[in-house]
Design a protein around this motif. Structure first.
Motif, short mmCIF file in Angstrom:
data_model
loop_
_atom_site.label_atom_id
_atom_site.label_comp_id
_atom_site.label_asym_id
_atom_site.label_seq_id
_atom_site.Cartn_x
_atom_site.Cartn_y
_atom_site.Cartn_z
N THR A 1 7.04 74.68 26.25
CA THR A 1 8.15 75.59 26.53
C THR A 1 9.16 75.48 25.40
O THR A 1 9.18 74.47 24.67
CB THR A 1 8.84 75.23 27.87
OG1 THR A 1 9.26 73.87 27.78
CG2 THR A 1 7.88 75.39 29.03
N PRO A 2 10.00 76.50 25.23
CA PRO A 2 10.88 76.54 24.05
C PRO A 2 11.72 75.28 23.88
O PRO A 2 12.40 74.87 24.79
CB PRO A 2 11.76 77.75 24.30
CG PRO A 2 11.59 78.07 25.74
CD PRO A 2 10.22 77.62 26.11
N ALA A 3 11.57 74.66 22.73
CA ALA A 3 12.42 73.51 22.41
C ALA A 3 13.35 73.94 21.28
O ALA A 3 13.94 73.14 20.59
CB ALA A 3 11.57 72.32 21.98
N GLY A 4 13.46 75.25 21.08
CA GLY A 4 14.35 75.78 20.05
C GLY A 4 13.57 76.50 18.99
O GLY A 4 12.39 76.38 18.90
#
Lengths: 103, 103
Positions: free
Chosen positions: A100-103
């Motif tokens: 999932t988006p970590a940036g």
């Protein structure tokens, strides 16, 4: 305005009593009173008034309760949809969460 | 799940990019990433996946976005109803706020 605030207001409107509502919500009475007062300040109106026979909703409070119930119900339905879905399918692998988006 | 979380998710889904969404929301990128990851853990599913061309919503993410947009829209409409009402009527006297439940 957050869903938690709406749930707090609905509990107070239901119980017509801050202390009983605080028990139901498992929060302290001063915390609940503050949340309701902050909500009224945010909205710029009184949602409920205290009387000898407990709390009564103002016209604004009645209007607000109807909308709050609708919003809280939709949010609960959305959360339950995923709970039900997870009962039917295996839990998400950890690596998927890792993706999932970590940036 | 709170309205703030839904707004964060919708901003990321809109921007398809955590960093741009963080700018729009005036939060830090790590804070936003954490909020999205916490939401996915709470729901038990991945709402978006990272790719070379940015973030893409999963099927669950598309489902969640539709419901989240409806809930956030209703909450915004409710808040605006009181803003509009306060434009038409004088502000609430302090003593009225003082009469709101103190427990």
């Amino acid at each position: 305005m957050e869903l938690r605030t709406l749930r707090y207001f609905l509990a107070v409107a239901q119980e017509e009593n801050i202390t009983r509502a605080a028990d139901v919500l498992h929060v302290t009475q001063p915390t609940l009173s503050r949340q309701i007062m902050d909500l009224e300040r945010e909205l710029g109106t009184a949602l409920m008034l205290r009387g000898k026979n407990g709390l009564t909703l103002t016209d604004d409070g009645i209007f607000f309760r109807q909308r709050a119930e609708e919003i809280v119900e939709l949010a609960g339905r959305l959360e339950r949809a995923f709970v039900e879905k997870n009962k039917e399918s295996p839990p998400l692998p950890k690596r998927s969460l890792g993706r999932t988006p970590a940036g």
